[in-house]
Design a protein around this motif. Structure first.
Motif, short mmCIF file in Angstrom:
data_model
loop_
_atom_site.label_atom_id
_atom_site.label_comp_id
_atom_site.label_asym_id
_atom_site.label_seq_id
_atom_site.Cartn_x
_atom_site.Cartn_y
_atom_site.Cartn_z
N ASP A 136 22.93 -28.21 5.83
CA ASP A 136 21.60 -27.21 4.48
C ASP A 136 20.51 -27.33 5.54
N VAL A 137 20.01 -27.92 6.58
CA VAL A 137 18.92 -27.53 7.29
C VAL A 137 19.08 -25.47 8.12
N PHE A 170 23.57 -32.88 5.80
CA PHE A 170 22.22 -32.47 6.36
C PHE A 170 22.13 -31.15 7.56
N THR A 171 22.94 -31.52 7.74
CA THR A 171 22.98 -30.35 9.34
C THR A 171 23.17 -28.43 9.21
#
Length: 68
Positions: free
Chosen positions: A12-13, A9-10
């Motif tokens: 991708d962000v 997630f990190t």
């Protein structure tokens, strides 16, 4: 079910934020190039009237696919 992965997630962000920053930089560079070309063309044509200057602006912005 699927499990949430904070690392993915990190990543991708951060990638999305970098892509947005890169796009803003590209747009700014393109706008700066167009503005420099506009100023040079105004000087080259010795355009002084607002009508002539606006015509040059529209012509060059269209060349770059930009608008006011």
């Amino acid at each position: 079910g699927a499990r949430f992965n904070i690392n993915n997630f990190t990543r991708d962000v951060l990638m999305a934020l970098q892509a947005a920053a890169d796009e803003r930089a590209a747009v700014t560079a393109q706008r700066d190039a167009a503005e420099a070309e506009i100023e040079a063309e105004i000087d080259r044509r010795r355009a002084r009237s607002e009508k002539a200057i606006q015509a040059i602006r529209e012509e060059i912005l269209a060349k770059y696919g930009l608008t006011e």
